[in-house]
Design an enzyme around this catalytic site. Sequence first.
Site, short mmCIF file in Angstrom:
data_model
loop_
_atom_site.label_atom_id
_atom_site.label_comp_id
_atom_site.label_asym_id
_atom_site.label_seq_id
_atom_site.Cartn_x
_atom_site.Cartn_y
_atom_site.Cartn_z
CB THR A 1 76.88 68.57 122.95
OG1 THR A 1 77.29 69.58 122.04
CG2 THR A 1 75.64 69.01 123.70
CG ASN A 2 81.45 69.72 120.08
OD1 ASN A 2 81.57 69.01 119.10
ND2 ASN A 2 80.74 70.84 120.09
CB ILE B 1 90.11 85.08 122.18
CG1 ILE B 1 88.86 84.93 121.29
CG2 ILE B 1 91.37 85.25 121.32
CD1 ILE B 1 88.64 86.04 120.29
CG LEU B 2 93.15 80.26 124.72
CD1 LEU B 2 93.35 78.83 124.25
CD2 LEU B 2 93.33 80.37 126.24
CG ASN C 1 88.23 76.18 118.28
OD1 ASN C 1 87.54 75.91 119.28
ND2 ASN C 1 87.89 77.12 117.42
CG HIS D 1 84.39 78.26 114.04
ND1 HIS D 1 84.18 79.19 115.03
CD2 HIS D 1 83.79 78.74 112.92
CE1 HIS D 1 83.50 80.20 114.53
NE2 HIS D 1 83.24 79.96 113.25
CD GLU E 1 99.94 83.72 115.35
OE1 GLU E 1 100.05 82.57 115.83
OE2 GLU E 1 100.34 84.02 114.21
CG ASP F 1 87.61 80.88 114.72
OD1 ASP F 1 87.79 79.94 115.52
OD2 ASP F 1 86.68 81.69 114.82
CB ALA G 1 79.47 68.90 110.90
C1 GAR Z 1 79.62 74.37 119.51
O1 GAR Z 1 78.73 74.56 118.44
C2 GAR Z 1 81.01 74.83 119.13
O2 GAR Z 1 81.34 74.59 117.78
C3 GAR Z 1 80.88 76.32 119.36
O3 GAR Z 1 80.12 76.42 120.54
C4 GAR Z 1 79.27 75.27 120.68
C5 GAR Z 1 79.56 74.63 122.01
O4 GAR Z 1 78.67 73.57 122.29
N1 GAR Z 1 82.18 76.93 119.48
C6 GAR Z 1 82.46 78.15 119.02
O5 GAR Z 1 81.64 78.87 118.52
C7 GAR Z 1 83.91 78.56 119.17
N2 GAR Z 1 84.20 79.70 118.34
P1 GAR Z 1 79.00 72.45 123.37
O6 GAR Z 1 79.39 73.15 124.67
O7 GAR Z 1 77.70 71.71 123.51
O8 GAR Z 1 80.10 71.57 122.85
#
Ligand code: GAR
Length: 204
Positions: A16-17, A96-97, A111, A113, A151, A154, A183
Amino acid sequence: MNAPVKIAVLVSGGGTNLQALIDSEKRGDLKSGTISLVISNKEGAFALERAKNANIPAVTVTKAACGSQEAFEAKMKEVLAENGIELIILAGFMSILSADFTSAYPERILNVHPSLIPSFCGKGFYGLRVHEAALAYGVKVTGATVHFVNEIPDGGKIILQRAVEIKEGDTPETLQRRVMEEAEWHLLPAAAEKVSAQILCARK
Ligand code: GAR
C-alpha cells in the site's frame, strides 16, 4: 541534467505504501523522482501486481534463491546499478540490510516505519508487531516515521514524522490501518519528493 531521480522501491507484502508513491507520482506531487523499479524479496507479493498495473518494471530477488545474505545483497546491488537507481525506498521491506549494503548508499535509502521512532522500533519491530507493542504498552499517541537507513535498524536520521491518536477499542489491525491512512501514505511520498529534490539540486 534535470531528468527526475530514478527511484527503486523495495517491498515484501501488500504494497500500500508503494501504491501511495505511484499515486503521488501520477498526481504530480512526486515530480523530482520517478519510480523506475520495484524489487520484492517475496515471491508473489501483491506489491508486484501493483507495479505491473502501473507499468513499472519489477523483479523478485529472494535470499533463499541467492543462498546467503551476501549473495542476496550483491544481486540487489547489481539490479539497482543496471537500472541506474539513485534513490532506494523501503516500503514494507521486511529484511534487515547489512552495513555493507547500507554504507554503499549513504543518505540514499529511505524507510517508512509505523511508529514514532525511537519508540517501538529496531530489530523485531515490524508490521503488526509494532502496533501490538504500542497497544500493550498503553501509549495514547503513536504515528509513523520516514528516516534514512544506516547500519542501525531504524536508527538513521529522521526525515518526517506524524503523530496518530490511539482510540479506545483499537486492535493492532485498526491501528495499523489508521497509521497508514493518516500518516504513512502521506509522509512517504512527501519524503520521497523532498529527498529527490535535494538530489536534483546537488546534481547542478
Ligand atoms: C507498513 O505499515 C510499513 O510501515 C511497515 O510494514 C507495513 C507494510 O505495508 N514496515 C515496517 O514495519 C518496517 N519496519 P505495505 O506493504 O502495505 O506498504
